[in-house]
Design an enzyme around this catalytic site. Structure first.
Site, mmCIF file in Angstrom:
data_model
loop_
_atom_site.group_PDB
_atom_site.id
_atom_site.type_symbol
_atom_site.label_atom_id
_atom_site.label_comp_id
_atom_site.label_asym_id
_atom_site.label_seq_id
_atom_site.Cartn_x
_atom_site.Cartn_y
_atom_site.Cartn_z
ATOM 1 N N GLU A 42 -42.974 34.745 87.627
ATOM 2 C CA GLU A 42 -41.594 34.007 87.996
ATOM 3 C C GLU A 42 -41.036 34.905 89.052
ATOM 4 O O GLU A 42 -40.965 36.121 88.748
ATOM 5 C CB GLU A 42 -40.800 33.573 86.733
ATOM 6 C CG GLU A 42 -41.561 32.750 85.843
ATOM 7 C CD GLU A 42 -40.601 32.405 84.713
ATOM 8 O OE1 GLU A 42 -39.335 32.664 84.694
ATOM 9 O OE2 GLU A 42 -40.995 31.743 83.812
ATOM 10 N N CYS A 61 -35.491 38.338 93.258
ATOM 11 C CA CYS A 61 -35.601 38.985 92.107
ATOM 12 C C CYS A 61 -37.017 38.907 91.779
ATOM 13 O O CYS A 61 -37.710 37.838 91.493
ATOM 14 C CB CYS A 61 -34.790 38.325 90.756
ATOM 15 S SG CYS A 61 -35.060 39.270 89.239
ATOM 16 N N CYS A 66 -44.438 41.478 79.831
ATOM 17 C CA CYS A 66 -44.045 43.015 79.890
ATOM 18 C C CYS A 66 -44.611 43.515 78.594
ATOM 19 O O CYS A 66 -44.489 42.993 77.391
ATOM 20 C CB CYS A 66 -42.654 42.880 79.893
ATOM 21 S SG CYS A 66 -41.837 44.475 79.878
ATOM 22 N N CYS A 107 -38.494 44.730 74.257
ATOM 23 C CA CYS A 107 -36.968 44.994 74.063
ATOM 24 C C CYS A 107 -36.687 43.570 73.096
ATOM 25 O O CYS A 107 -36.957 42.670 73.702
ATOM 26 C CB CYS A 107 -36.158 44.925 75.208
ATOM 27 S SG CYS A 107 -36.639 46.467 76.388
ATOM 28 N N CYS A 148 -34.820 40.609 75.020
ATOM 29 C CA CYS A 148 -35.384 39.952 76.219
ATOM 30 C C CYS A 148 -36.383 38.967 76.076
ATOM 31 O O CYS A 148 -37.625 39.481 75.167
ATOM 32 C CB CYS A 148 -35.796 41.209 77.101
ATOM 33 S SG CYS A 148 -36.393 40.570 78.622
ATOM 34 N N GLY A 178 -41.523 42.244 83.744
ATOM 35 C CA GLY A 178 -42.285 43.564 83.591
ATOM 36 C C GLY A 178 -41.458 44.849 83.716
ATOM 37 O O GLY A 178 -40.000 44.822 84.087
ATOM 38 N N SER A 181 -35.103 48.482 88.859
ATOM 39 C CA SER A 181 -34.456 48.533 87.544
ATOM 40 C C SER A 181 -35.613 49.090 86.337
ATOM 41 O O SER A 181 -36.590 48.367 86.386
ATOM 42 C CB SER A 181 -33.793 47.241 86.988
ATOM 43 O OG SER A 181 -33.318 47.021 85.652
ATOM 44 N N ASN A 214 -27.851 50.087 78.035
ATOM 45 C CA ASN A 214 -27.409 48.976 77.087
ATOM 46 C C ASN A 214 -27.127 49.511 75.708
ATOM 47 O O ASN A 214 -26.227 48.751 75.204
ATOM 48 C CB ASN A 214 -28.911 48.163 76.856
ATOM 49 C CG ASN A 214 -29.314 47.528 77.952
ATOM 50 O OD1 ASN A 214 -28.688 47.004 78.935
ATOM 51 N ND2 ASN A 214 -30.827 47.020 78.028
ATOM 52 N N ASN A 218 -27.550 36.738 78.356
ATOM 53 C CA ASN A 218 -27.709 35.508 78.396
ATOM 54 C C ASN A 218 -28.801 35.049 77.331
ATOM 55 O O ASN A 218 -29.858 35.771 77.105
ATOM 56 C CB ASN A 218 -28.703 35.522 79.728
ATOM 57 C CG ASN A 218 -28.106 35.709 80.908
ATOM 58 O OD1 ASN A 218 -26.818 35.255 81.191
ATOM 59 N ND2 ASN A 218 -28.362 36.670 81.774
ATOM 60 N N CYS A 265 -31.003 36.928 83.938
ATOM 61 C CA CYS A 265 -31.635 38.239 83.364
ATOM 62 C C CYS A 265 -32.138 38.149 82.132
ATOM 63 O O CYS A 265 -31.346 37.638 81.362
ATOM 64 C CB CYS A 265 -30.691 39.426 83.383
ATOM 65 S SG CYS A 265 -30.185 39.651 84.875
#
Ligand code: SAH
Length: 346
Positions: free
Chosen positions: A91, A104, A111, A115, A118, A158, A190, A215, A288, A331
């Site tokens: 994506e 983005c 990934c 986390c 996520c 990723g 990032s 974070n 989000n 995100c």
């Protein structure tokens, strides 16, 4: 199968032309056709002799990603589902805000970091993307929209620094004047904090912006929420971020604000203590939510309280309002398999 020229760097393209008995600048011309003029074949390359075009069409091909679906949100974000030659879907999100147009980009299929907050982690990890597959996301958006892309953020699916060699090669294509021509200052990588990758990036000649997803200032909690912390201790990640800010450019610390998890004033206090003396910005990202994950976004009052506490510090603090939430393009929401299956049942 014919060799795919999209995977060829500018230096390799020059060498290839020399090997074929032509001047190296012919390589620059092909590179420009591929990356700037969106050529998918050789017939359109009218500044090359017919002989070269015919010979190249026989021996090479130009293949990148194909767009399998596009979803637009009300607030100006567009999510592109792009398919690789071996049929994996990734994506890419296109965001327009006033004069800025940002792509983005994903750097891996899925990934491996897991986390806990996520959505991409839920997909598991399939493979690293090749440099041309990373750069082709930007080129494809440019081709489809006709927009001049001003910014790139490596914040899609990723972990870029677990695929550092391909990412560096992709950034060369994106930032080269003969390639996509995007400024390094407008390109942000990032990372969740991968020590080896941060060292490689530091030693490279690139001067892109670095964002570190901090974070959770509490190491115990960070290790729980971001297991990558176990093998990449936060103290060392912060030392490397400091070195980056001294040698290259100011770093950004990203901070995903999650309700009752890391949104207390004592967390803000600890955050400031950790990054004290590092020339850096803080980017707050209210969480989000994703239907498959239990976390929530703090209410506006809690977000404001946390934000205001940080405003007294020497760091610039920004509060990012992620676009594209309604289409799961914000995100941490990129996870097409699960999003689609949830849509199907709801
Ligand atoms: N692996 C890289 C890049 C991808 S994530 C990294 O960790 O930096 C990009 C950013 O989105 C990171 O700062 C991450 O912490 C944040 N993020 C992940 N899930 C999120 C969510 N559900 N809501 C808001 N931000 C999220």
């Amino acid at each position: 199968m014919k060799h795919n020229l999209k995977g060829t760097s500018l230096a390799q393209m020059r060498q290839l032309m020399t090997d074929h008995g032509h001047a190296p600048y012919r390589g620059d011309q092909i590179f420009q056709w591929i990356w700037q003029k969106h050529a998918h074949g050789f017939t359109v390359m009218t500044n090359l002799s017919k002989d070269i075009r015919v010979l190249f069409a026989e021996q090479y091909r130009i293949c990148g990603l194909t767009v399998s679906d596009t979803i637009s949100s009300q607030d100006g974000a567009v999510k592109y589902m792009m398919t690789t030659e071996d049929n994996h879907t990734i994506e890419t999100v296109f965001i327009t805000e006033e004069k800025r147009t940002t792509v983005c980009v994903s750097t891996q299929v899925g990934c491996p970091l897991n986390c806990s907050f996520c959505a991409t982690g839920l997909m598991g990890f399939t493979r690293n993307l090749r440099a041309y597959e990373i750069a082709d996301q930007v080129r494809t958006v440019q081709e489809k929209t006709g927009a001049r892309i001003t910014n790139i953020v490596l914040m899609g699916m990723g972990e870029p620094l677990l695929n550092v060699q391909e990412v560096l090669a992709a950034l060369e294509i994106c930032c080269a004047p003969n390639g996509l021509g995007i400024s390094q200052r407008h390109t942000t990588l990032s990372t969740a904090g991968i020590i080896d990758g941060m060292k490689t990036l530091l030693a490279s000649s690139l001067k892109v912006k670095l964002a570190v997803s901090l974070n959770f200032p509490d190491v115990k909690m960070r290790t729980q929420m971001m297991p990558v912390t176990k093998s990449n201790p936060l103290a060392e990640v912060l030392n490397l971020a400091r070195a980056y800010s001294i040698r290259k450019s100011m770093v950004t610390f990203e901070y995903v604000l999650i309700d009752r998890i890391n949104d207390r004033i004592q967390d803000a206090r600890l955050l400031l203590r950790l990054i004290k003396g590092i020339r850096s910005k803080i980017n707050l990202i209210p969480y989000n939510p994703h239907p498959r994950l239990p976390y929530r976004r703090p209410d506006e009052a809690r977000i404001a309280r946390f934000h205001e506490y940080l405003l007294d510090s020497p760091h610039t603090v920004t509060l990012r309002r992620s676009k594209g939430q309604e289409i799961m393009a914000a995100c941490g929401q990129l996870c097409h398999l699960l999003v689609h299956s949830t849509e199907a049942v709801s």
